[in-house]
Structure formats: C-alpha cells, structure tokens
Design an enzyme around this catalytic site. Structure first.
Site, short mmCIF file in Angstrom:
data_model
loop_
_atom_site.label_atom_id
_atom_site.label_comp_id
_atom_site.label_asym_id
_atom_site.label_seq_id
_atom_site.Cartn_x
_atom_site.Cartn_y
_atom_site.Cartn_z
N LYS A 70 -56.05 -17.41 94.14
CA LYS A 70 -56.67 -16.68 94.75
C LYS A 70 -56.24 -16.36 96.19
O LYS A 70 -55.91 -17.37 96.82
CB LYS A 70 -58.15 -16.65 94.75
CG LYS A 70 -58.94 -16.53 93.23
CD LYS A 70 -58.46 -15.05 92.89
CE LYS A 70 -59.29 -14.03 93.52
NZ LYS A 70 -60.87 -14.23 93.14
N GLU B 174 -64.25 -8.22 103.95
CA GLU B 174 -65.54 -8.19 103.08
C GLU B 174 -66.53 -8.54 104.25
O GLU B 174 -67.80 -7.93 104.26
CB GLU B 174 -65.47 -9.23 102.09
CG GLU B 174 -64.79 -8.83 100.91
CD GLU B 174 -64.37 -10.19 99.86
OE1 GLU B 174 -64.67 -9.62 98.61
OE2 GLU B 174 -63.94 -10.96 100.47
N LYS C 110 -83.67 -7.36 123.31
CA LYS C 110 -82.19 -7.69 123.70
C LYS C 110 -81.68 -8.55 122.27
O LYS C 110 -80.37 -8.59 122.38
CB LYS C 110 -82.47 -8.74 124.54
CG LYS C 110 -82.56 -8.20 126.15
CD LYS C 110 -83.34 -9.18 127.12
CE LYS C 110 -84.62 -9.49 126.97
NZ LYS C 110 -85.43 -8.17 127.08
N SER D 282 -59.96 -19.44 97.03
CA SER D 282 -60.95 -19.79 96.47
C SER D 282 -61.05 -21.52 96.13
O SER D 282 -60.09 -21.99 96.02
CB SER D 282 -60.93 -19.09 94.96
OG SER D 282 -61.69 -20.10 94.00
N HIS E 94 -62.67 11.72 96.13
CA HIS E 94 -63.45 11.28 94.81
C HIS E 94 -63.00 10.01 94.29
O HIS E 94 -63.04 9.80 93.17
CB HIS E 94 -63.72 12.29 93.74
CG HIS E 94 -64.24 13.59 94.43
ND1 HIS E 94 -65.55 13.99 94.51
CD2 HIS E 94 -63.60 14.59 94.59
CE1 HIS E 94 -65.45 15.26 95.14
NE2 HIS E 94 -64.43 15.67 95.32
#
Ligand code: ARG
Length: 462
Positions: free
Chosen positions: A286, A293, A328, A280, A159
């Site tokens: 960043k 992702e 295809k 970024s 969880h």
C-alpha cells in the site's frame, strides 16, 4: 495566589472550589495571546499617562515590567499558574509582583471584557496575515505546476462522468481562483474587525476621561467600536473568521477528494511523492494518500468550530457573558487546522506528477468531443437543439459498435446529417477540441496562458 492577584475574591466569602478554578480557567489556551495582551496594556498605560491618571515614571515602570514579562515568557523563564485564570490576570499579577503599585494602576478604566475583545482582534489581524501567506504559497505551488501543463490533456468531469477535454493547467488554475476568493474574504474580515473595543470597560465605559481614540491609533485600529455595549459583546468577527476558514477547508477537501481518486489505480492520473504518502501496517503493497484524507477529514473539525461559535452566540443576553470565553477554543482550532492544511497542501502539490502520457492514452473513451461536434454542426447552420440530437444518435451508434466518433466514416456521418463534411475530423479528438476553445476563461491552452500570465504577476511579492 495572593489577594492582589485576584482582587475580586474579596467580594466572595470563600475561596473558589478547585472544581471552579479548573472549570473557569482559560489560561491553558489563551496564553498564546500574551503578546497582544502586553501591547494592548502598554497602549492603555500610555494613554493613562497622557490623560494624567498615572505619572510618566509609572508608565515607564509598567512598560518595562511588561517587556520583561514578555521576554521571560518567550525564553520559558516565566510559567503561569492556572489559578491566575486567564492570560489577562496572569500578566497583570506578574506585573504587580515585579513593580508593585504602578502595576495596580494598569487596570484603571479597563475590564477584562474590553481587554479580551481587544486581544482577540489583535491576534486575528496577525493570523489573517499568516493565512494570507499560506494561501499565496499554495497558489504559487499550483500555478507553477499548471505552467508545466499548458498543453497536456485530461478529461473534465461533471456528475463524475467524463464531460469535455481540458488541459491540466486549466484544472489546476481553477483551485488558484477559489483560494483567491478565500484570501479576499479573509481580507474583508480583517477590515471589518479592525476597530478597537479598548476603553469600553465592563460594558458601560468609564467615568474617567480616557482617550479611546489614542489607544486605537496606537494599536493600529482604524477606529473605535463606538458603542461600549456592542464593543464587549461582539464576536461576529470570530464567527466570520471561522466561516472563512470553513470555506477554505471545503475547497481543500474538494481538491483532496479529486486527488485521492486521481491517485487510485483505477484512475492513475497522478502520482504523489512517497514523502507525502503513508503505508499500511498489514498490506505491504500500500501507498496511501493519508495526508489528503486528513485534509478532507479536518473539514469536519473546522465546520464543528463554526457550529460551536454560532451556537455560543445564539440567544446570549447582551453585554459580556462568560460563554464568550469559549470563542477562543474554536477560533484557534479553526485557524490551526487551516494553517497546517494549507501548508501541507502546497507541499503535496509541489510533489505531485501528472501522468500525462497515461491520461492522454485513455482520452478516446467517453466521447469527450461530442459537444464540440454539436458546435461544428452549429457552424454549418444547424440549430443547436437539432445538432444535439444528431450527435446523441451518433454517440449511441458508436457505443453499440464500440467505436469513437472519429472512427465513423464521412458516409456514416452523412447518414445522420448531410451538413457534416470531410473537415469534421479536424474538430474531433480531445487535442483538436482543446485547441479550438475560444471563449474567455475556457479550459484550453490559449486561455490557460492568459490566466497564468495574470497569476504570475498577481502573486508576486505575496
Ligand atoms: N478569560 C475571559 C474571556 O476570555 C476574560 C473575561 C472575563 N470577564 C469577566 N467578567 N469574568 O472572555
């Protein structure tokens, strides 16, 4: 386009409209089947010669003509015109142009309907081999990373909440196991599809005495599809193949999701090498896990292909319908997405570091040893349900006082259960817990060593 290139045009009163030509063509994407179309045609021609429908000399001309077409495609000397409609017509037209009349005999007792079904099966057989290799490569990457982390600890989550302590190797090998099932599934798919539709013709077979078993043998099929109607209409193997790809995508996306979270500043469990991150355009600080992702995002592409394939099959009248030409697009799309994702996943794994010191330093948070404490009480004769309650109350107390379980005194433990003694501290703390895992397949170092020994042997030569 000459008349010989599209013999069916004789049936129609006018040339097809440009819109029609454009709409019905599949050459722009089925041209990648050229190799399989050519070996299928050579097998068919050899059979026609053996059965006396063409001479040996005609067979040789066809075989050599097709081989030269293959060479010219591969060296870029032959480019097709989309008016040829599909790879089958394009190769046949090129052959007739090169060798004349023998080329016009090739399509004896054959239709594009059995031809395309044959080509796609041949392609898929090889593609599964490519995907098998890519899966094995990823599994090896994961296994060698796991081998370096047999004793290093991390929390396991259920969880998305801290659950029990495990070793990093156990976590990594859980993916190896998933991908193993994917490889088996693809192998099953290959076994099932490995039968020859060639010679089923348009739908009903032929009045000419062809030898379907001979072409099947020559092409490495284990048998023929024994009903000609089923042979030209069956694309179950396409749906199944895409499903297998979809499940691989799901597995990759789960791993990607974990690693995106693990690489965040909040977790800081792993560091992915700069070569597999992007930055970024605006925020200079960043380091983004874009690769992961996209891996997660491609799951949508592959699931879409699966839904498209199933929908194409739904409620089609029996036999061949042109709807099937669309198969295809989705089969290739799923295969290409998965092949690329598996390849980069293996590279990301090989360039990821688990920050074991930092992970270990945070292990006292979250009462990871609570279940092991309940099991300690079971050893002392306390029924598990009672033990569960005792530990629950101890955890509640610790949480209030801002302590971990091992920071309680024996006195404090005894207030809840007299069964707890001095030895309890040998059972507390993530390191002690993990060492005590004894059940088969558990997430401790002992079991990981066993699993590693298995995988290291099992993956050899793959
Ligand atoms: N390009 C077609 C396909 O992919 C070949 C079959 C065409 N057959 C026909 N009868 N029009 O399915």
């Amino acid at each position: 386009m000459t008349d010989t290139q599209r013999s069916w045009e004789k049936r129609l009163s006018s040339k097809p409209d440009e819109l029609t030509v454009d709409y019905v063509e599949s050459l722009s994407y089925d041209n990648r089947l050229y190799k399989y179309d050519i070996i299928g045609s050579i097998a068919h021609a050899a059979m026609l010669a053996a059965q006396g429908f063409i001479t040996q000399a005609e067979f040789t001309a066809i075989e050599e003509g097709l081989a030269s077409i293959r060479d010219d495609i591969e060296t870029g000397r032959l480019e097709f015109d989309k008016a040829a409609e599909d790879i089958h017509m394009a190769v046949e037209a090129a052959l007739i142009k090169r060798i004349g009349e023998p080329g016009e005999k090739l399509h004896t007792a054959r239709s594009r309907n059995d031809q395309v079904a044959t080509d796609v099966r041949l392609w898929m057989r090889d593609e599964i081999g490519i995907l098998h290799a890519a899966i094995a490569h990823l599994q090896k990457s994961l296994t060698s990373l796991a081998a370096g982390h047999v004793n290093d600890l991390m929390p396991a989550y259920t969880h998305m909440q801290r659950a029990q302590p495990i070793v990093v190797g156990a976590y990594l090998l859980s993916f190896v196991q998933q991908f193993e099932r994917d490889a088996i599934r693809l192998g099953n798919c290959r076994d099932l599809l490995n039968v020859s539709p060639l010679g089923a013709g348009a739908i009903a077979g032929s009045t000419l005495g062809i030898d379907r078993k001979a072409t099947a043998r020559k092409l490495g099929f284990k048998d023929i599809v024994c009903n000609s109607i089923d042979a030209v209409s069956d694309r179950d193997f396409c749906a199944e193949f895409i499903f297998d790809c979809a499940l691989i995508a799901a597995h990759l996306s789960r791993m990607a999701e974990d690693w995106i979270i693990f690489s965040s500043s909040e977790f800081g469990f792993i560091r992915i090498d700069d070569a597999f991150c992007t930055s970024s355009s605006m925020m200079p600080q960043k380091r983004n896990p874009d690769v992961l992702e996209l891996m997660r995002g491609k799951t949508g592409t592959v699931y879409g292909a699966l839904m498209a394939m199933l929908t194409i099959l739904k409620a089609q009248p029996s036999g061949y319908n042109r709807d099937l030409q669309e198969d295809k697009i989705h089969v290739f799309s799923a295969a290409d997405s998965i092949a690329k994702s598996l390849e980069i996943a293996a590279a990301v794994v090989a360039h990821t570091t688990f920050r074991t010191k930092e992970i270990t330093a945070g292990l006292d948070v979250g009462f990871l040893d609570a279940t092991a404490l309940a099991e300690y009480l079971v050893r002392k004769g306390v029924p598990f349900r009672k033990a569960h309650g005792i530990v629950g109350a101890l955890v509640a107390r610790c949480e209030k006082e801002g302590k971990s379980l091992k920071e309680l005194s024996v006195q404090e433990f005894k207030e809840r259960s007299p069964a707890i003694g001095e030895d309890v501290y040998e059972y507390l703390g993530a390191g002690n817990v993990v060492k005590r895992y004894v059940s088969a397949g558990a997430a401790g170092p002992e079991q990981v060593r066993q699993q590693l020994a298995f995988w290291e042997k099992h993956l050899v030569g793959r």
